[in-house]
Design a protein around this motif. Structure first.
Motif, PDB file in Angstrom:
ATOM      1  N   UNK A  10       0.863  -1.167   0.000  1.00 29.10           N
ATOM      2  CA  UNK A  10       0.000   0.000   0.000  1.00 29.10           C
ATOM      3  C   UNK A  10       0.913   1.235   0.000  1.00 29.10           C
ATOM      4  N   UNK A  11       0.350   2.408  -0.297  1.00 32.66           N
ATOM      5  CA  UNK A  11       1.204   3.608  -0.248  1.00 32.66           C
ATOM      6  C   UNK A  11       1.924   3.733   1.107  1.00 32.66           C
ATOM      7  N   UNK A  12       1.236   3.334   2.184  1.00 27.13           N
ATOM      8  CA  UNK A  12       1.842   3.407   3.528  1.00 27.13           C
ATOM      9  C   UNK A  12       3.040   2.455   3.654  1.00 27.13           C
ATOM     10  N   UNK A  50       8.947   1.946   4.008  1.00 26.23           N
ATOM     11  CA  UNK A  50      10.239   1.480   3.465  1.00 26.23           C
ATOM     12  C   UNK A  50      11.225   2.644   3.403  1.00 26.23           C
ATOM     13  N   UNK A  51      10.717   3.795   2.923  1.00 24.35           N
ATOM     14  CA  UNK A  51      11.609   4.959   2.836  1.00 24.35           C
ATOM     15  C   UNK A  51      12.103   5.396   4.213  1.00 24.35           C
ATOM     16  N   UNK A  52      11.234   5.269   5.223  1.00 20.91           N
ATOM     17  CA  UNK A  52      11.675   5.644   6.577  1.00 20.91           C
ATOM     18  C   UNK A  52      12.789   4.701   7.043  1.00 20.91           C
ATOM     19  N   UNK A  53      12.677   3.415   6.713  1.00 20.50           N
ATOM     20  CA  UNK A  53      13.739   2.463   7.080  1.00 20.50           C
ATOM     21  C   UNK A  53      15.034   2.863   6.389  1.00 20.50           C
ATOM     22  N   UNK A 104      19.266  -1.040  10.364  1.00 28.57           N
ATOM     23  CA  UNK A 104      17.903  -1.565  10.471  1.00 28.57           C
ATOM     24  C   UNK A 104      17.461  -1.968   9.067  1.00 28.57           C
ATOM     25  N   UNK A 105      16.828  -3.106   8.981  1.00 25.50           N
ATOM     26  CA  UNK A 105      16.465  -3.671   7.673  1.00 25.50           C
ATOM     27  C   UNK A 105      15.009  -4.101   7.719  1.00 25.50           C
ATOM     28  N   UNK A 106      14.429  -4.340   6.540  1.00 30.53           N
ATOM     29  CA  UNK A 106      13.021  -4.711   6.503  1.00 30.53           C
ATOM     30  C   UNK A 106      12.826  -6.034   5.786  1.00 30.53           C
ATOM     31  N   UNK A 107      11.745  -6.701   6.167  1.00 33.07           N
ATOM     32  CA  UNK A 107      11.275  -7.828   5.384  1.00 33.07           C
ATOM     33  C   UNK A 107       9.753  -7.738   5.342  1.00 33.07           C
ATOM     34  N   UNK A 108       9.152  -8.333   4.312  1.00 32.13           N
ATOM     35  CA  UNK A 108       7.693  -8.272   4.130  1.00 32.13           C
ATOM     36  C   UNK A 108       7.201  -9.596   3.567  1.00 32.13           C
ATOM     37  N   UNK A 156      17.012   3.999  18.927  1.00 33.22           N
ATOM     38  CA  UNK A 156      16.893   4.748  17.660  1.00 33.22           C
ATOM     39  C   UNK A 156      15.706   4.250  16.828  1.00 33.22           C
ATOM     40  N   UNK A 157      15.500   2.938  16.833  1.00 37.25           N
ATOM     41  CA  UNK A 157      14.384   2.385  16.045  1.00 37.25           C
ATOM     42  C   UNK A 157      13.059   2.854  16.652  1.00 37.25           C
TER      43      UNK A 157
END
Ligand code: DP6
Length: 334
Positions: free
Chosen positions: A275-277, A282-285, A295-299, A316-317
């Motif tokens: 979604x746009x959110x 992702x950009x904030x990460x 800090x990394x992301x997974x989906x 910080x996170x």
């Protein structure tokens, strides 16, 4: 004759089952760091690639089975009686029927998920794993964890990993009956490893993982590259865990997840769970990472993010993602 779930169960459980009275079991939810995406065989949920996950400790499903005196099966989810024709109830009962065999003793099955609803996490992995563990106890099968994992996999692939805590590898296996397609706990601990469950959007998804992966395998040219990448990523992630190297683990897990999503986007009709959110998050990460925070992301097959980081960067996170509550922050090794 083709192999069915029932024929696999019958080949393992040759002794006749006993009548059960009561059983209860818990299984954790899990997040894949190297994703399972694509089946080589649909009836038994045999995967095209191996996968590796981290279990979420105390977050998961608790399932109880007791004899019913009402003369029919009853299924509860989060303390609510579910209509027998509902999809959830029919899935639970048809899975139980694989093991009930000649015994038609009616039962009451209750499942409670304690995964924060706000996290938007799927519960089929922990649900089928807890159900399988409870079935093993209820009928006193005394099966070992790897057989339980292979059986749980027939309910939902990712459930094979939820039989275990910690870092877990699900080997794709080679056998036609799938009994070597089961998970094992890796003998690796990482006290400081943290997961943040970042919910960014609500609403039920229109295409579940099962349908999504089938569409991808059938229609995405990019999928060709997936099995080789996944095999490589799995080895890299294992090495990163051994070395407690968050940069290597995070980079590989994030790239693995986004590559999986790239195959989905390249399917027809296109499959975009974001979604746009999700994109904003992702950009904030990435902005936080540009400031020096590893800090990394997974989906998974949904719009929400899971953040991967270590305890030393928790402050910080939290600052960057104030929407994360204590319940959304998981320390898988306590
Ligand atoms: C994106 O295990 O839900 O979460 O085997 O059809 O029940 P079925 O699929 P499921 O798929 C999970 C897909 C994933 C990646 C993962 O958990 O490895």
């Amino acid at each position: 004759m083709s192999i069915t779930k029932q024929s696999v169960v019958n080949s393992i459980l040759t002794e006749s089952t006993q009548l059960g009275t009561a059983a209860e079991a818990f299984a954790p939810s899990n997040i894949a760091l190297c994703k399972y995406w694509g089946k080589r065989e649909a009836e038994l949920n045999l995967p095209i690639n191996g996968s590796l996950s981290i279990s979420l400790g105390e977050l998961g499903s608790r399932t109880s089975i007791v004899e019913s005196d009402s003369g029919s099966d009853q299924v509860y989810l989060n303390d609510k009686l579910i209509e027998p024709t509902d999809r959830f109830a029919t899935k639970v009962i048809s899975f139980l029927n694989l093991f009930r065999r000649e015994l038609q003793q009616p039962v009451v099955i209750k499942t409670v998920n304690n995964i924060p609803t706000a996290a938007g996490l799927a519960s089929s992995a922990s649900g089928f794993a807890a159900l399988m563990l409870a079935i093993n106890d209820f009928y006193r099968f005394g099966l070992g964890n790897e057989v339980l994992s292979a059986f749980a996999r027939m309910g939902s692939g990712s459930a094979s990993r939820s039989v275990f805590q910690g870092f877990v590898e699900w080997q794709k296996g080679l056998r036609e009956d799938g009994m070597d397609s089961c998970a094992q706990r890796l003998d690796l601990e990482w006290q400081g490893f943290r997961i943040g469950l970042l919910k960014v959007a609500t609403g039920a998804k229109k295409v579940d993982s099962r349908a999504g992966m089938q569409r991808t395998v059938e229609s995405a040219p990019l999928y060709q590259a997936w099995p080789e990448q996944a095999a490589k990523d799995l080895q890299t992630i294992k090495r990163a865990i051994e070395d407690k190297d968050i940069e290597l683990l995070g980079q590989t897990a994030e790239q693995n997840a986004l590559s999986m999503h790239a195959t989905m986007i390249g399917s027809w009709p296109p499959l975009l769970y974001w979604q746009p959110e999700s994109v904003a998050a992702m950009h904030r990460v990435w902005e936080l990472r540009a400031l020096g925070v590893p800090v990394y992301l997974t989906m998974d097959a949904g719009p929400n993010l899971k953040l991967l980081f270590t305890a030393e960067y928790e402050a910080q996170v939290r600052d960057a993602f104030p929407e994360l509550t204590d319940l959304d922050l998981v320390a898988p090794f306590g």
